[in-house]
Design a protein around this motif. Sequence first.
Motif, PDB file in Angstrom:
ATOM      1  N   SER A 152       0.804  -1.223   0.000  1.00  0.00           N
ATOM      2  CA  SER A 152       0.000   0.000   0.000  1.00  0.00           C
ATOM      3  C   SER A 152       0.836   1.271   0.000  1.00  0.00           C
ATOM      4  N   GLY A 153       2.106   1.163   0.410  1.00  0.00           N
ATOM      5  CA  GLY A 153       2.942   2.347   0.533  1.00  0.00           C
ATOM      6  C   GLY A 153       2.539   3.233   1.696  1.00  0.00           C
ATOM      7  N   ARG A 154       1.817   2.676   2.658  1.00  0.00           N
ATOM      8  CA  ARG A 154       1.321   3.440   3.794  1.00  0.00           C
ATOM      9  C   ARG A 154       1.845   2.872   5.108  1.00  0.00           C
ATOM     10  N   ASP A 155       1.693   3.674   6.183  1.00  0.00           N
ATOM     11  CA  ASP A 155       2.099   3.223   7.505  1.00  0.00           C
ATOM     12  C   ASP A 155       0.872   2.995   8.376  1.00  0.00           C
ATOM     13  N   GLN A 156       1.105   2.745   9.670  1.00  0.00           N
ATOM     14  CA  GLN A 156       0.007   2.407  10.570  1.00  0.00           C
ATOM     15  C   GLN A 156      -1.045   3.513  10.658  1.00  0.00           C
ATOM     16  N   GLN A 157      -0.616   4.758  10.560  1.00  0.00           N
ATOM     17  CA  GLN A 157      -1.544   5.879  10.687  1.00  0.00           C
ATOM     18  C   GLN A 157      -2.327   6.167   9.412  1.00  0.00           C
ATOM     19  N   THR A 158      -1.844   5.694   8.266  1.00  0.00           N
ATOM     20  CA  THR A 158      -2.455   6.126   7.005  1.00  0.00           C
ATOM     21  C   THR A 158      -3.001   5.003   6.129  1.00  0.00           C
ATOM     22  N   TYR A 159      -2.752   3.732   6.483  1.00  0.00           N
ATOM     23  CA  TYR A 159      -3.141   2.681   5.537  1.00  0.00           C
ATOM     24  C   TYR A 159      -4.643   2.452   5.465  1.00  0.00           C
ATOM     25  N   THR A 160      -5.408   2.970   6.437  1.00  0.00           N
ATOM     26  CA  THR A 160      -6.865   2.853   6.338  1.00  0.00           C
ATOM     27  C   THR A 160      -7.413   3.651   5.149  1.00  0.00           C
ATOM     28  N   LEU A 213     -18.179  -0.466  -2.062  1.00  0.00           N
ATOM     29  CA  LEU A 213     -16.787  -0.429  -1.634  1.00  0.00           C
ATOM     30  C   LEU A 213     -16.544   0.834  -0.819  1.00  0.00           C
ATOM     31  N   THR A 214     -16.049   0.659   0.411  1.00  0.00           N
ATOM     32  CA  THR A 214     -15.892   1.785   1.329  1.00  0.00           C
ATOM     33  C   THR A 214     -14.515   1.730   1.965  1.00  0.00           C
ATOM     34  N   LEU A 215     -13.778   2.837   1.874  1.00  0.00           N
ATOM     35  CA  LEU A 215     -12.468   2.905   2.516  1.00  0.00           C
ATOM     36  C   LEU A 215     -12.630   2.882   4.036  1.00  0.00           C
ATOM     37  N   LEU A 216     -11.683   2.262   4.720  1.00  0.00           N
ATOM     38  CA  LEU A 216     -11.818   2.064   6.153  1.00  0.00           C
ATOM     39  C   LEU A 216     -11.867   3.372   6.929  1.00  0.00           C
ATOM     40  N   ASP A 217     -11.194   4.398   6.434  1.00  0.00           N
ATOM     41  CA  ASP A 217     -11.217   5.674   7.160  1.00  0.00           C
ATOM     42  C   ASP A 217     -12.505   6.458   6.931  1.00  0.00           C
ATOM     43  N   GLN A 218     -13.429   5.908   6.149  1.00  0.00           N
ATOM     44  CA  GLN A 218     -14.719   6.559   5.914  1.00  0.00           C
ATOM     45  C   GLN A 218     -15.864   5.847   6.640  1.00  0.00           C
ATOM     46  N   LEU A 219     -15.530   4.887   7.493  1.00  0.00           N
ATOM     47  CA  LEU A 219     -16.531   4.119   8.215  1.00  0.00           C
ATOM     48  C   LEU A 219     -16.770   4.696   9.609  1.00  0.00           C
ATOM     49  N   ALA A 220     -17.834   4.206  10.252  1.00  0.00           N
ATOM     50  CA  ALA A 220     -18.180   4.652  11.609  1.00  0.00           C
ATOM     51  C   ALA A 220     -17.327   3.882  12.613  1.00  0.00           C
TER      52      ALA A 220
END
Length: 281
Positions: A143-151, A162-169
């Motif tokens: 993903s090229g992301r770290d723990q804070q940004t891979y969501t 399809l929903t990105l994890l950082d857009q969920l409740a």
Amino acid sequence: MRVLTKILFLAIATGFPANGLAAEGDDAHFSFSWTNGVLRISSPKLPSGKLEILYLEAFCRSGAHDQSWNQTKIPHRTTLLTAAADGRRLTFETMVADKVVVHHDVLAERDSVRFSYTLKNPGPEAFDVQWFQPACIRVAEFSGRDQQTYTGKSFVFTERGLTLLDQLARTTNALYIGGQVYLPKNTKPEQANPRPICEDRVTNGLIGCISADARQILATASSATHELFEGVYVCLHSDPYIGGLAPGETKTVTSRLYLLPNDPDLLLKRYHRDYAGRASP
């Protein structure tokens, strides 16, 4: 319109042009090795040429959400039995508490990896093994992301598609803080991982992420989904349901890891082909 919406969603979310999607996955030429509990998947199609998976991670008793993880985990040991000369198949035996025998294999397919499990309780008593975590899939390099940004690069499917994890409740209240658990409608929260449980329910058993260059999807699913999990090591899980084993009972489970072009409709077609009607307990 539905297909176009999904493609445009990924184009916006990842920066990948919607008209650049391939129709099928190329042959990934997968090969495997396994040492010290880590499965290494090699492929020229992977961004770094490899993917590491903690394999197998845990077998779990009932009542997991509100008890110590040490109470939930069942001791197990895994032995590599055979490794194909071309690296495209591994076979294993896992003993769970010296009571349940699990024979499993990892097999390379064209653009996916198939994991097959046969779990047998040969003893005279029922055994409380409700679900398991076969694969902790490490996705930082992909993903090229770290723990804070891979969501922001990872996704599940909800009633919104399809929903990105950082857009969920998302929630933060649980016995252990960090990560997020995503449940299908048939999984009771008290049986879930003791991490925070998302308020949104998932509508299928897929969890995945988009590659750093936005050209590929890496996703996983199983034949009987207990939960999906975003972990605390830049990792993703599809954790299968077992439901216990009666005396003498045998059950089978399969999982797949898909490596496909960045096309959510292709991913859904593959998922429904492999697991139609069998993705929830």
